[in-house]
Design an enzyme around this catalytic site. Sequence first.
Site, PDB file in Angstrom:
ATOM      1  N   PHE A 231      -0.547  -9.497 -19.105  1.00 44.89           N
ATOM      2  CA  PHE A 231      -0.578 -10.418 -17.967  1.00 44.89           C
ATOM      3  C   PHE A 231       0.100  -9.766 -16.771  1.00 44.89           C
ATOM      4  O   PHE A 231       1.272  -9.390 -16.835  1.00 44.89           O
ATOM      5  CB  PHE A 231       0.083 -11.752 -18.301  1.00 44.89           C
ATOM      6  CG  PHE A 231      -0.257 -12.797 -17.281  1.00 44.89           C
ATOM      7  CD1 PHE A 231      -1.443 -13.523 -17.377  1.00 44.89           C
ATOM      8  CD2 PHE A 231       0.581 -13.013 -16.194  1.00 44.89           C
ATOM      9  CE1 PHE A 231      -1.782 -14.458 -16.407  1.00 44.89           C
ATOM     10  CE2 PHE A 231       0.242 -13.957 -15.220  1.00 44.89           C
ATOM     11  CZ  PHE A 231      -0.941 -14.673 -15.330  1.00 44.89           C
ATOM     12  N   VAL A 232      -0.657  -9.612 -15.707  1.00 42.69           N
ATOM     13  CA  VAL A 232      -0.125  -8.904 -14.541  1.00 42.69           C
ATOM     14  C   VAL A 232       0.068  -9.830 -13.353  1.00 42.69           C
ATOM     15  O   VAL A 232      -0.597 -10.855 -13.226  1.00 42.69           O
ATOM     16  CB  VAL A 232      -1.047  -7.725 -14.141  1.00 42.69           C
ATOM     17  CG1 VAL A 232      -0.985  -6.608 -15.161  1.00 42.69           C
ATOM     18  CG2 VAL A 232      -2.482  -8.185 -13.939  1.00 42.69           C
TER      19      VAL A 232
ATOM     20  N   ASP B 130     -11.360 -10.877 -16.245  1.00 42.86           N
ATOM     21  CA  ASP B 130     -10.716 -11.090 -17.536  1.00 42.86           C
ATOM     22  C   ASP B 130     -11.804 -11.487 -18.547  1.00 42.86           C
ATOM     23  O   ASP B 130     -12.499 -10.621 -19.054  1.00 42.86           O
ATOM     24  CB  ASP B 130      -9.667 -12.194 -17.322  1.00 42.86           C
ATOM     25  CG  ASP B 130      -8.722 -12.377 -18.484  1.00 42.86           C
ATOM     26  OD1 ASP B 130      -8.347 -11.394 -19.113  1.00 42.86           O
ATOM     27  OD2 ASP B 130      -8.347 -13.536 -18.748  1.00 42.86           O
TER      28      ASP B 130
ATOM     29  N   GLU C 211     -12.705  -9.450  -6.065  1.00 48.90           N
ATOM     30  CA  GLU C 211     -11.912 -10.203  -7.046  1.00 48.90           C
ATOM     31  C   GLU C 211     -10.645  -9.419  -7.374  1.00 48.90           C
ATOM     32  O   GLU C 211     -10.606  -8.193  -7.253  1.00 48.90           O
ATOM     33  CB  GLU C 211     -12.802 -10.432  -8.284  1.00 48.90           C
ATOM     34  CG  GLU C 211     -12.200 -11.224  -9.411  1.00 48.90           C
ATOM     35  CD  GLU C 211     -11.718 -12.618  -9.045  1.00 48.90           C
ATOM     36  OE1 GLU C 211     -10.800 -12.700  -8.200  1.00 48.90           O
ATOM     37  OE2 GLU C 211     -12.190 -13.608  -9.628  1.00 48.90           O
ATOM     38  N   ASP C 212      -9.628 -10.146  -7.781  1.00 47.13           N
ATOM     39  CA  ASP C 212      -8.385  -9.474  -8.176  1.00 47.13           C
ATOM     40  C   ASP C 212      -8.503  -8.870  -9.568  1.00 47.13           C
ATOM     41  O   ASP C 212      -8.167  -7.714  -9.795  1.00 47.13           O
ATOM     42  CB  ASP C 212      -7.171 -10.426  -8.090  1.00 47.13           C
ATOM     43  CG  ASP C 212      -7.399 -11.770  -8.794  1.00 47.13           C
ATOM     44  OD1 ASP C 212      -8.507 -12.006  -9.331  1.00 47.13           O
ATOM     45  OD2 ASP C 212      -6.467 -12.591  -8.809  1.00 47.13           O
TER      46      ASP C 212
ATOM     47  N   ASP D 206      -0.704 -14.020  -9.303  1.00 44.43           N
ATOM     48  CA  ASP D 206       0.452 -14.888  -9.507  1.00 44.43           C
ATOM     49  C   ASP D 206       0.664 -15.254 -10.963  1.00 44.43           C
ATOM     50  O   ASP D 206      -0.217 -15.133 -11.800  1.00 44.43           O
ATOM     51  CB  ASP D 206       0.261 -16.196  -8.737  1.00 44.43           C
ATOM     52  CG  ASP D 206      -0.768 -17.116  -9.427  1.00 44.43           C
ATOM     53  OD1 ASP D 206      -1.893 -16.650  -9.685  1.00 44.43           O
ATOM     54  OD2 ASP D 206      -0.434 -18.272  -9.735  1.00 44.43           O
TER      55      ASP D 206
ATOM     56  N   LYS E 133      -6.909 -17.225  -4.607  1.00 45.67           N
ATOM     57  CA  LYS E 133      -6.060 -16.612  -3.600  1.00 45.67           C
ATOM     58  C   LYS E 133      -5.728 -15.176  -3.977  1.00 45.67           C
ATOM     59  O   LYS E 133      -5.269 -14.396  -3.172  1.00 45.67           O
ATOM     60  CB  LYS E 133      -4.730 -17.395  -3.472  1.00 45.67           C
ATOM     61  CG  LYS E 133      -4.888 -18.854  -3.173  1.00 45.67           C
ATOM     62  CD  LYS E 133      -3.517 -19.557  -3.261  1.00 45.67           C
ATOM     63  CE  LYS E 133      -3.707 -21.033  -3.053  1.00 45.67           C
ATOM     64  NZ  LYS E 133      -2.507 -21.781  -3.536  1.00 45.67           N
ATOM     65  N   GLY E 134      -5.953 -14.863  -5.264  1.00 48.28           N
ATOM     66  CA  GLY E 134      -5.485 -13.598  -5.812  1.00 48.28           C
ATOM     67  C   GLY E 134      -6.023 -12.354  -5.118  1.00 48.28           C
ATOM     68  O   GLY E 134      -5.387 -11.295  -5.150  1.00 48.28           O
TER      69      GLY E 134
ATOM     70  N   LYS F 138      -9.920  -6.046 -17.242  1.00 53.21           N
ATOM     71  CA  LYS F 138      -9.406  -6.055 -18.624  1.00 53.21           C
ATOM     72  C   LYS F 138     -10.606  -6.132 -19.551  1.00 53.21           C
ATOM     73  O   LYS F 138     -10.978  -7.225 -20.005  1.00 53.21           O
ATOM     74  CB  LYS F 138      -8.547  -7.306 -18.857  1.00 53.21           C
ATOM     75  CG  LYS F 138      -7.183  -7.326 -18.216  1.00 53.21           C
ATOM     76  CD  LYS F 138      -6.425  -8.550 -18.755  1.00 53.21           C
ATOM     77  CE  LYS F 138      -5.369  -9.041 -17.823  1.00 53.21           C
ATOM     78  NZ  LYS F 138      -4.784 -10.329 -18.235  1.00 53.21           N
TER      79      LYS F 138
HETATM   80  P1  IMP Z   1     -11.959 -14.898 -15.963  1.00 51.00           P
HETATM   81  O1  IMP Z   1     -12.891 -15.963 -15.562  1.00 51.00           O
HETATM   82  O2  IMP Z   1     -11.389 -15.110 -17.336  1.00 51.00           O
HETATM   83  O3  IMP Z   1     -12.511 -13.493 -15.795  1.00 51.00           O
HETATM   84  O4  IMP Z   1     -10.701 -15.101 -15.063  1.00 51.00           O
HETATM   85  C1  IMP Z   1     -10.404 -14.332 -14.003  1.00 51.00           C
HETATM   86  C2  IMP Z   1      -9.291 -14.977 -13.222  1.00 51.00           C
HETATM   87  O5  IMP Z   1      -8.186 -15.354 -14.057  1.00 51.00           O
HETATM   88  C3  IMP Z   1      -8.745 -13.983 -12.237  1.00 51.00           C
HETATM   89  O6  IMP Z   1      -9.442 -14.038 -11.018  1.00 51.00           O
HETATM   90  C4  IMP Z   1      -7.305 -14.405 -12.111  1.00 51.00           C
HETATM   91  O7  IMP Z   1      -7.197 -15.400 -11.131  1.00 51.00           O
HETATM   92  C5  IMP Z   1      -6.961 -14.985 -13.458  1.00 51.00           C
HETATM   93  N1  IMP Z   1      -6.285 -13.960 -14.303  1.00 51.00           N
HETATM   94  C6  IMP Z   1      -6.777 -13.335 -15.380  1.00 51.00           C
HETATM   95  N2  IMP Z   1      -5.902 -12.458 -15.891  1.00 51.00           N
HETATM   96  C7  IMP Z   1      -4.815 -12.517 -15.098  1.00 51.00           C
HETATM   97  C8  IMP Z   1      -3.542 -11.816 -15.092  1.00 51.00           C
HETATM   98  O8  IMP Z   1      -3.238 -10.947 -15.918  1.00 51.00           O
HETATM   99  N3  IMP Z   1      -2.697 -12.166 -14.091  1.00 51.00           N
HETATM  100  C9  IMP Z   1      -2.987 -13.087 -13.152  1.00 51.00           C
HETATM  101  N4  IMP Z   1      -4.142 -13.753 -13.119  1.00 51.00           N
HETATM  102  C10 IMP Z   1      -5.050 -13.473 -14.082  1.00 51.00           C
HETATM  103 MG    MG Z   2      -8.933 -14.690  -9.166  1.00 55.71          MG
END
Ligand code: IMP
Ligand code: MG
Length: 179
Positions: free
Chosen positions: A155-156, A106, A102-103, A162, A46-47, A134
């Site tokens: 963490f944002v 990470d 994507e939001d 959210d 949803k982000g 990040k």
């Molecule tokens: P990844 O698979 O580790 O790249 O995860 C990415 C997903 O984790 C993002 O689409 C977010 O939904 C969540 N996420 C990662 N870091 C944050 C943060 O700082 N705040 C909120 N959601 C995050």
């Molecule tokens: Mg996401």
Amino acid sequence: MAEQVMEEKVTVLISEEEVDRRVREIAKKISEDYAGKSVRLVCVLKGSVFFTCELAKRITVPVTMDFISCSSYGNGTESMGRVKITKDLDEPVKDKHVIVIEDIVDSGRTLNSLLALLSTRKPASLRLCTLLDKPDRREVDVKVDYTGFQIENKFVVGYGMDFDQKYRNLPFVGVLEKE
Ligand code: IMP
Ligand code: MG
């Protein structure tokens, strides 16, 4: 017995004006890059909802939108680099110029496997646009085509993102601090 409540505080990291300005810049770039074509924006729920909508409003080539939702497997299976699709796209992406919105990227695991999945559906092209990145946290390689802001490992929340489903409606990107 009184329940212990952890205090949460959100401080502004990227203001509403800064986000707005950057979204306009990215929309302009996408409009130039896709001149003469139409784009299918794939919003990762949803982000990315706010980012996708704000971006879509400012892109000047024809836009269609679709939505996908996925959840990471637990730690045990995460190393397999797979995500589970909990809501798939409504429309095929075959022969479409797809931009995944994507939001935040990470570890990169979500996007890595989502892009791998979508590419099996033979889109005409496939790119990734993220509001935040990040890079310090990256575990698997992901090629990001459009990035709003690179941020430190904090963490944002806000602008769609959210913590425990809270704070998505904040109009800015903030850092969540717990005390
Ligand atoms: P990844 O698979 O580790 O790249 O995860 C990415 C997903 O984790 C993002 O689409 C977010 O939904 C969540 N996420 C990662 N870091 C944050 C943060 O700082 N705040 C909120 N959601 C995050
Ligand atoms: Mg996401």
